[in-house]
Design a protein around this motif. Sequence first.
Motif, PDB file in Angstrom:
ATOM      1  N   PHE A 132     -14.129  -6.221  -3.432  1.00 25.58           N
ATOM      2  CA  PHE A 132     -13.513  -5.074  -3.710  1.00 25.58           C
ATOM      3  C   PHE A 132     -12.807  -4.426  -2.810  1.00 25.58           C
ATOM      4  O   PHE A 132     -11.664  -3.993  -2.914  1.00 25.58           O
ATOM      5  N   THR A 133     -13.237  -4.355  -1.577  1.00 24.79           N
ATOM      6  CA  THR A 133     -12.252  -3.535  -0.513  1.00 24.79           C
ATOM      7  C   THR A 133     -11.119  -4.469   0.029  1.00 24.79           C
ATOM      8  O   THR A 133     -10.182  -3.849   0.205  1.00 24.79           O
ATOM      9  N   ASN A 134     -11.293  -5.819  -0.156  1.00 26.07           N
ATOM     10  CA  ASN A 134      -9.928  -6.529  -0.181  1.00 26.07           C
ATOM     11  C   ASN A 134      -9.069  -6.238  -1.201  1.00 26.07           C
ATOM     12  O   ASN A 134      -7.655  -6.220  -0.744  1.00 26.07           O
ATOM     13  N   ASP A 135      -9.438  -6.033  -2.566  1.00 29.30           N
ATOM     14  CA  ASP A 135      -8.712  -5.996  -3.338  1.00 29.30           C
ATOM     15  C   ASP A 135      -7.833  -4.458  -3.259  1.00 29.30           C
ATOM     16  O   ASP A 135      -6.852  -4.395  -3.719  1.00 29.30           O
TER      17      ASP A 135
ATOM     18  N   LYS B 159      -4.431  -4.021  -1.816  1.00 28.24           N
ATOM     19  CA  LYS B 159      -3.018  -3.864  -2.554  1.00 28.24           C
ATOM     20  C   LYS B 159      -2.589  -2.817  -2.914  1.00 28.24           C
ATOM     21  O   LYS B 159      -1.439  -2.728  -3.191  1.00 28.24           O
ATOM     22  N   TYR B 160      -3.366  -1.708  -3.262  1.00 25.61           N
ATOM     23  CA  TYR B 160      -3.030  -0.633  -3.839  1.00 25.61           C
ATOM     24  C   TYR B 160      -3.081   0.697  -2.984  1.00 25.61           C
ATOM     25  O   TYR B 160      -2.613   1.854  -3.463  1.00 25.61           O
ATOM     26  N   ARG B 161      -3.783   0.370  -1.813  1.00 22.91           N
ATOM     27  CA  ARG B 161      -4.001   1.515  -0.938  1.00 22.91           C
ATOM     28  C   ARG B 161      -2.688   1.979  -0.324  1.00 22.91           C
ATOM     29  O   ARG B 161      -2.480   3.181   0.062  1.00 22.91           O
ATOM     30  N   LYS B 162      -1.681   1.511  -0.255  1.00 25.44           N
ATOM     31  CA  LYS B 162      -0.316   1.835   0.275  1.00 25.44           C
ATOM     32  C   LYS B 162       0.412   2.907  -0.467  1.00 25.44           C
ATOM     33  O   LYS B 162       1.033   3.823   0.147  1.00 25.44           O
ATOM     34  N   TYR B 163       0.228   2.995  -1.677  1.00 29.08           N
ATOM     35  CA  TYR B 163       0.613   4.167  -2.386  1.00 29.08           C
ATOM     36  C   TYR B 163      -0.016   5.480  -2.275  1.00 29.08           C
ATOM     37  O   TYR B 163       0.581   6.483  -2.462  1.00 29.08           O
ATOM     38  N   TYR B 164      -0.929   5.460  -1.659  1.00 27.13           N
ATOM     39  CA  TYR B 164      -1.742   6.720  -1.282  1.00 27.13           C
ATOM     40  C   TYR B 164      -1.877   6.995   0.178  1.00 27.13           C
ATOM     41  O   TYR B 164      -3.012   7.547   0.603  1.00 27.13           O
ATOM     42  N   LYS B 165      -1.274   6.294   0.975  1.00 26.63           N
ATOM     43  CA  LYS B 165      -1.466   6.167   2.676  1.00 26.63           C
ATOM     44  C   LYS B 165      -1.261   7.548   3.100  1.00 26.63           C
ATOM     45  O   LYS B 165      -1.707   8.186   4.110  1.00 26.63           O
ATOM     46  N   ALA B 166      -0.552   8.528   2.488  1.00 26.66           N
ATOM     47  CA  ALA B 166      -0.123   9.602   3.076  1.00 26.66           C
ATOM     48  C   ALA B 166      -1.278  10.744   3.126  1.00 26.66           C
ATOM     49  O   ALA B 166      -1.659  11.558   3.948  1.00 26.66           O
TER      50      ALA B 166
ATOM     51  N   CYS C 198     -10.329   4.898   1.436  1.00 25.86           N
ATOM     52  CA  CYS C 198     -10.277   3.841   0.285  1.00 25.86           C
ATOM     53  C   CYS C 198     -11.520   2.948   0.171  1.00 25.86           C
ATOM     54  O   CYS C 198     -11.841   2.210  -0.797  1.00 25.86           O
ATOM     55  N   ASP C 199     -11.806   2.330   1.352  1.00 24.92           N
ATOM     56  CA  ASP C 199     -13.028   1.390   1.446  1.00 24.92           C
ATOM     57  C   ASP C 199     -14.288   2.109   0.728  1.00 24.92           C
ATOM     58  O   ASP C 199     -15.123   1.500   0.060  1.00 24.92           O
ATOM     59  N   ASN C 200     -14.610   3.481   0.875  1.00 24.03           N
ATOM     60  CA  ASN C 200     -15.665   4.249   0.451  1.00 24.03           C
ATOM     61  C   ASN C 200     -15.550   4.220  -0.848  1.00 24.03           C
ATOM     62  O   ASN C 200     -16.461   4.055  -1.921  1.00 24.03           O
ATOM     63  N   LEU C 201     -14.221   4.452  -1.535  1.00 22.43           N
ATOM     64  CA  LEU C 201     -14.039   4.553  -2.954  1.00 22.43           C
ATOM     65  C   LEU C 201     -13.982   3.191  -3.622  1.00 22.43           C
ATOM     66  O   LEU C 201     -14.846   3.032  -4.585  1.00 22.43           O
ATOM     67  N   SER C 202     -13.713   2.093  -2.973  1.00 22.23           N
ATOM     68  CA  SER C 202     -13.921   0.667  -3.776  1.00 22.23           C
ATOM     69  C   SER C 202     -15.455   0.531  -3.747  1.00 22.23           C
ATOM     70  O   SER C 202     -15.883  -0.129  -4.588  1.00 22.23           O
TER      71      SER C 202
ATOM     72  N   MET D 293      -9.102  -0.119 -10.544  1.00 25.67           N
ATOM     73  CA  MET D 293     -10.260  -0.458 -11.440  1.00 25.67           C
ATOM     74  C   MET D 293      -9.786  -1.454 -12.379  1.00 25.67           C
ATOM     75  O   MET D 293     -10.447  -2.285 -12.941  1.00 25.67           O
ATOM     76  N   ASN D 294      -8.621  -1.191 -13.173  1.00 26.11           N
ATOM     77  CA  ASN D 294      -8.118  -2.229 -14.188  1.00 26.11           C
ATOM     78  C   ASN D 294      -8.146  -3.726 -13.720  1.00 26.11           C
ATOM     79  O   ASN D 294      -8.606  -4.557 -14.328  1.00 26.11           O
ATOM     80  N   PHE D 295      -7.699  -4.081 -12.428  1.00 27.50           N
ATOM     81  CA  PHE D 295      -7.708  -5.043 -12.047  1.00 27.50           C
ATOM     82  C   PHE D 295      -9.260  -5.813 -11.928  1.00 27.50           C
ATOM     83  O   PHE D 295      -9.240  -6.912 -12.225  1.00 27.50           O
ATOM     84  N   GLU D 296     -10.154  -4.937 -11.299  1.00 25.98           N
ATOM     85  CA  GLU D 296     -11.705  -5.491 -11.454  1.00 25.98           C
ATOM     86  C   GLU D 296     -12.024  -5.805 -12.775  1.00 25.98           C
ATOM     87  O   GLU D 296     -12.968  -6.295 -13.091  1.00 25.98           O
ATOM     88  N   LYS D 297     -11.757  -4.823 -13.853  1.00 25.88           N
ATOM     89  CA  LYS D 297     -12.352  -5.099 -14.999  1.00 25.88           C
ATOM     90  C   LYS D 297     -11.773  -6.576 -15.655  1.00 25.88           C
ATOM     91  O   LYS D 297     -12.607  -7.116 -16.282  1.00 25.88           O
TER      92      LYS D 297
END
Length: 411
Positions: free
Chosen positions: A72-75, A78-85, A92-96, A1-5
């Motif tokens: 937002f989904t494209n952005d 970049k960060y989804r890989k940290y939570y892929k487990a 993630c798309d729903n959260l975005s 969210m910081n990136f989008e801000k």
Amino acid sequence: MNFEKKKFYEMTKRKDYRDAQNLIKELTIQINSLDEFKESKELIQELRKQRKEQYDIIYNIKKMFDWSEFGFTNDMKKYRKYYKANLNSTICDNLSGRCFKAFEKMESELIKDQYRNDEDKVNPCVHYKRKDSLRCLTAKKNSTGIRFSLDEGNRIGTVKWQGLVFSIDLSKCTLYEWQALQSEICYCAVKREKIKGKWKYYIQITLKGHVPDKFDKQTGELKRQLGKGNVGLYFTSTSLTVSTENGVKTYPLEIKNNEDKKTELLQKMDTSRRATNPDNYNEDGTSKEKSEIKGWHFSKAYKKYRAELYEIYRKECEEKKLLQEILANEVIASGDVFNCNKMDFKFLQRNLGKKIQSASPAMLKTTIERKLSYHDVSINEISYSKLNPIFEEKNVSKKDLEEVAALIRQF
């Protein structure tokens, strides 16, 4: 969210973006002032054309910054890989998407603030989720992410999520629940709720289509049937007045609040927090600046009081929801044509605070609209600009709830 801000503030600080917003405001004020005069139709059309050009400028700027739900989904990639487990792409798309809606809401309120007085301004902002405040995770479809499958023969439901598999016993389902499960599953969610200080986890299934019909076990007749005739609904901050052909009735919406118990718990929490964090307060008792506070430590007593306070709020919310569901059923059974007054519930919330929170008229209206949608019926909203001339003609005050509701019914 910081990136989008950062992206949002970069976009809104551009000179062409600010100039376009200011021009839209000026043109809107001019259009509203000329709307009453018939001879100014050509002028209004020209002003609207100019305003549309400014909207196009803003649209192109947003397109340049990729400011959309898809952006937002494209952005998020970049960060989804940290939570892929634990989180796959659809979750993630729903959260975005939820994040984009929060920014959209903030943007619309910022635009409305331009037309408000300084006292009425909201000054909206998007905040991070607090710890333990995320209650629900869901995907966009039932084929990936969190999946639910039904074994009709054994009456067992199976949930699969990132290697986690568990079954749900459906043998005790009622006929209504079993009929609902026969519908196509739209998506499945994992939801949690804190009850008596402990987390309880649920599977929430969203189904396509309408809800099944409910029947009275004794008579076999359909429940929740629409009545016949016009119905006038008059919402106030604390009540709902319903006018039908059989008469007028006012329902209070406020529930019993445990304010004394809440105040007692809040005082105990404050005392405990000050005792365990003396370095975070000044000598005069005020809290230090955020930059000076290194962290907060909470005792077992504090956590106990906080759990008790949360339980009070949860019970009040459940009680209010139950009462409003019952009241909504009574309302839809009173007719098949519904008129109501148009109200700015957000404005009331800012001015009345706890009173409007205890009554929640907006939530009741949403519940009634949802139940009416099962019968393809909607509520006709009547603005006060149309009602006020009638009130003046009939010499009726807004405080005369029964008379106002009767007038709305005949509209």
